[in-house]
Scaffold this motif. Structure first.
Motif, PDB file in Angstrom:
ATOM      1  N   GLU A  21       0.836  -1.205   0.000  1.00 14.32           N
ATOM      2  CA  GLU A  21       0.000   0.000   0.000  1.00 14.32           C
ATOM      3  C   GLU A  21       0.870   1.254   0.000  1.00 14.32           C
ATOM      4  O   GLU A  21       0.604   2.202  -0.733  1.00 14.32           O
ATOM      5  N   GLN A  46     -13.709   1.719  -7.237  1.00 14.55           N
ATOM      6  CA  GLN A  46     -12.375   1.898  -7.788  1.00 14.55           C
ATOM      7  C   GLN A  46     -11.849   3.285  -7.455  1.00 14.55           C
ATOM      8  O   GLN A  46     -12.619   4.211  -7.215  1.00 14.55           O
ATOM      9  N   LYS A  59      -6.975   1.187  -8.295  1.00  9.85           N
ATOM     10  CA  LYS A  59      -7.267   0.387  -7.109  1.00  9.85           C
ATOM     11  C   LYS A  59      -8.712  -0.072  -7.244  1.00  9.85           C
ATOM     12  O   LYS A  59      -9.613   0.747  -7.492  1.00  9.85           O
ATOM     13  N   HIS A  61     -11.836  -2.881  -5.703  1.00  8.57           N
ATOM     14  CA  HIS A  61     -12.279  -3.774  -4.625  1.00  8.57           C
ATOM     15  C   HIS A  61     -13.499  -4.568  -5.083  1.00  8.57           C
ATOM     16  O   HIS A  61     -14.448  -4.002  -5.608  1.00  8.57           O
ATOM     17  N   SER A  68     -12.900 -11.167   0.156  1.00 10.46           N
ATOM     18  CA  SER A  68     -12.706  -9.925  -0.570  1.00 10.46           C
ATOM     19  C   SER A  68     -11.542 -10.074  -1.540  1.00 10.46           C
ATOM     20  O   SER A  68     -10.674 -10.928  -1.370  1.00 10.46           O
ATOM     21  N   ASP A  70      -8.882  -7.364  -3.460  1.00 11.63           N
ATOM     22  CA  ASP A  70      -8.399  -6.005  -3.645  1.00 11.63           C
ATOM     23  C   ASP A  70      -7.232  -6.051  -4.605  1.00 11.63           C
ATOM     24  O   ASP A  70      -6.333  -6.886  -4.454  1.00 11.63           O
ATOM     25  N   LYS A  72      -4.285  -3.609  -6.692  1.00 13.34           N
ATOM     26  CA  LYS A  72      -3.571  -2.369  -6.951  1.00 13.34           C
ATOM     27  C   LYS A  72      -2.835  -2.610  -8.273  1.00 13.34           C
ATOM     28  O   LYS A  72      -1.925  -3.426  -8.330  1.00 13.34           O
TER      29      LYS A  72
END
Length: 153
Positions: A21, A46, A59, A61, A68, A70, A72
Motif C-alpha cells: 500500500e 475503484q 485500485k 475492490h 474480498s 483487492d 492495486k
C-alpha cells in the motif's frame, strides 16, 4: 463467529499489505497522479489515478460472499498494458467452518512472474496462469471506459 474468523484471517498478510500500500501511494505521489472519481461498475469500487490523460494506477475492490479481492494495478506508461498487479484475495477455504485463507499475489504480466505471499512471507515464485488471467478482460474494459470518461469531461 464469522466476523471474528474474518478479522483474524485478515491479519495473515497485513504487514506485507501495508508495504504494498505504501509503495502504491508513493508511486502515485512520485508521478503526481490525479485522482479521478468514477466507478465503471457500482459493485466494484475503484480509485483511478491519471498521468498525462492516461490511467496509470488503479485500485479496485470486489466483495464476494465471506471474502474480498483487492487489486492495486500499475499500468505501463508506454505500452498502456498492466505492468504490475498486487492482488490480495481473501476467500473461504472451508465453508463448514468458514475458515478463510489470505493470499497476496504480485503479478508481473510481461515477465510472466507471480509472487505469492502467505503469512507475510513469500511462499512461491511460480508463475500462476489462473491468477495471471484473473479478470484481465474486466480490467481492460474498466480501463478503457474510465479513460474515456476522464478525457470527455
Amino acid at each position: 463467529m464469522t466476523i471474528l474468523t474474518f478479522q483474524s484471517c485478515r491479519k495473515n498478510n497485513d504487514k506485507i499489505e501495508l508495504a504494498f500500500e505504501k509503495e502504491f501511494s508513493d508511486s502515485i505521489k512520485k508521478n503526481n497522479a490525479e485522482l479521478f472519481k468514477y466507478n465503471y461498475d457500482e459493485l466494484t469500487p475503484q480509485k483511478s489515478y491519471f498521468v498525462n490523460s492516461k490511467l496509470r494506477f488503479l485500485k479496485v475492490h470486489l466483495g464476494p460472499e465471506l471474502g474480498s479481492i483487492d487489486a492495486k494495478i500499475y499500468f505501463d506508461e508506454k505500452t498502456k498494458s498492466i505492468k504490475k498487479n498486487v492482488l490480495r484475495i481473501i476467500e473461504v477455504e472451508d465453508w463448514k467452518t468458514e475458515k478463510l485463507v489470505d493470499t497476496i499475489f504480485v503479478i508481473y504480466p510481461n515477465e510472466k512472474i507471480t509472487h505469492a505471499y502467505v503469512n507475510n512471507k513469500l511462499a512461491t515464485n511460480k508463475f500462476n496462469k489462473r491468477v495471471y488471467n484473473w479478470n484481465k478482460e474486466f480490467i481492460n474494459n474498466l480501463k478503457t471506459d474510465t479513460e474515456e470518461k476522464y478525457n470527455s469531461r
